[in-house]
Design a protein around this motif. Sequence first.
Motif, mmCIF file in Angstrom:
data_model
loop_
_atom_site.group_PDB
_atom_site.id
_atom_site.type_symbol
_atom_site.label_atom_id
_atom_site.label_comp_id
_atom_site.label_asym_id
_atom_site.label_seq_id
_atom_site.Cartn_x
_atom_site.Cartn_y
_atom_site.Cartn_z
ATOM 1 N N UNK A 76 0.848 -1.188 0.000
ATOM 2 C CA UNK A 76 0.000 0.000 0.000
ATOM 3 C C UNK A 76 0.886 1.242 0.000
ATOM 4 N N UNK A 77 0.665 2.145 -0.939
ATOM 5 C CA UNK A 77 1.457 3.378 -1.024
ATOM 6 C C UNK A 77 0.908 4.386 -0.020
ATOM 7 N N UNK A 78 1.724 4.721 0.978
ATOM 8 C CA UNK A 78 1.314 5.631 2.042
ATOM 9 C C UNK A 78 1.495 7.098 1.659
ATOM 10 N N UNK A 79 2.393 7.359 0.739
ATOM 11 C CA UNK A 79 2.662 8.731 0.311
ATOM 12 C C UNK A 79 3.815 8.740 -0.676
ATOM 13 N N UNK A 80 4.040 9.876 -1.297
ATOM 14 C CA UNK A 80 5.127 9.943 -2.267
ATOM 15 C C UNK A 80 5.374 11.361 -2.751
ATOM 16 N N UNK A 81 6.547 11.574 -3.293
ATOM 17 C CA UNK A 81 6.910 12.859 -3.886
ATOM 18 C C UNK A 81 7.694 12.592 -5.164
ATOM 19 N N UNK A 82 7.733 13.579 -6.043
ATOM 20 C CA UNK A 82 8.561 13.503 -7.243
ATOM 21 C C UNK A 82 9.636 14.578 -7.154
ATOM 22 N N UNK A 83 10.883 14.175 -7.313
ATOM 23 C CA UNK A 83 12.010 15.105 -7.291
ATOM 24 C C UNK A 83 12.410 15.406 -8.730
ATOM 25 N N UNK A 84 12.469 16.688 -9.071
ATOM 26 C CA UNK A 84 12.885 17.098 -10.407
ATOM 27 C C UNK A 84 14.230 17.808 -10.314
ATOM 28 N N UNK A 85 15.159 17.409 -11.159
ATOM 29 C CA UNK A 85 16.511 17.964 -11.136
ATOM 30 C C UNK A 85 16.805 18.585 -12.497
ATOM 31 N N UNK A 86 16.623 19.904 -12.636
ATOM 32 C CA UNK A 86 16.936 20.550 -13.913
ATOM 33 C C UNK A 86 18.439 20.789 -14.041
ATOM 34 N N UNK A 87 18.953 20.673 -15.236
ATOM 35 C CA UNK A 87 20.371 20.930 -15.505
ATOM 36 C C UNK A 87 20.490 22.324 -16.104
ATOM 37 N N UNK A 88 21.278 23.183 -15.450
ATOM 38 C CA UNK A 88 21.441 24.559 -15.899
ATOM 39 C C UNK A 88 22.919 24.906 -15.981
ATOM 40 N N UNK A 89 23.205 26.030 -16.649
ATOM 41 C CA UNK A 89 24.580 26.516 -16.705
ATOM 42 C C UNK A 89 25.002 26.982 -15.311
ATOM 43 N N UNK A 90 26.263 26.817 -14.984
ATOM 44 C CA UNK A 90 26.747 27.080 -13.633
ATOM 45 C C UNK A 90 26.548 28.515 -13.146
ATOM 46 N N UNK A 91 26.664 29.581 -13.971
ATOM 47 C CA UNK A 91 26.489 30.932 -13.419
ATOM 48 C C UNK A 91 25.139 31.143 -12.750
ATOM 49 N N UNK A 92 24.067 30.672 -13.372
ATOM 50 C CA UNK A 92 22.736 30.833 -12.787
ATOM 51 C C UNK A 92 22.584 29.946 -11.557
#
Length: 227
Positions: A70-86
């Motif tokens: 039984x799934x009690x809860x969950x989250x989705x992690x998003x990891x965007x790739x950006x240029x280092x200065x920003x």
Amino acid sequence: MAASRPTANPLHKVDDHTIRASYGDVTFIPVPGGLTKPIPSLISFRLPDGVTAGDMHRAVLQQIAGRSWLIMGGIEVRIPVRHSPVFLAAEERKLGVLRAIQAGMEGNDRWWPVFERYVVGIAGRIDGLGGNSGEISPQRDFPRVRDSPGGNKDDGICGKVAELHYDCHGDFEGFVLETCTGRHVFRACARGIETLLHRACASEATISVQTRKDAPKKPLRIVWRCC
């Protein structure tokens, strides 16, 4: 326990408080039952080599109740790739705030070991991006540009920073401000403006750019909207 799950990726012990799992479709991390308090924990992701700006990586974390699945809860992690200065500006801001919070924590706090590792990880990321984490002192917030006395907050072009421009030598030369009606290109080379725009871009803040009528592409004044 984890190995007994079908199609599970194996877990590896790093030290007494750390486990590592390889990238795969499914990874199970067993948690002892009967606990009445949350377990202080930290999860970190290491992206594979060869990522490019614009990529988006995702991971879904779910809590599953034992054999019932039984799934009690969950989250989705998003990891965007950006240029280092920003990315660097946002991490520097984060580290200053985290160090201020850490300074107010007690050493016997059950979250202290996890929080300390989190701060060390952010500092290492800043150094890896070309910054200097040792120069960042604890602070609740970074100073922001505000209206000067008598200024009209409705003056200028309001929008969000969409792009930062650099020449072939890597020198800052301008930026693009995106508004509800279009995109506006401005020329600038001051290091202070570049730093401010990095932070505005990373936090998706709204800024107002004021110019002279005889030089519409050169910022005369930049206002950071706090609300």
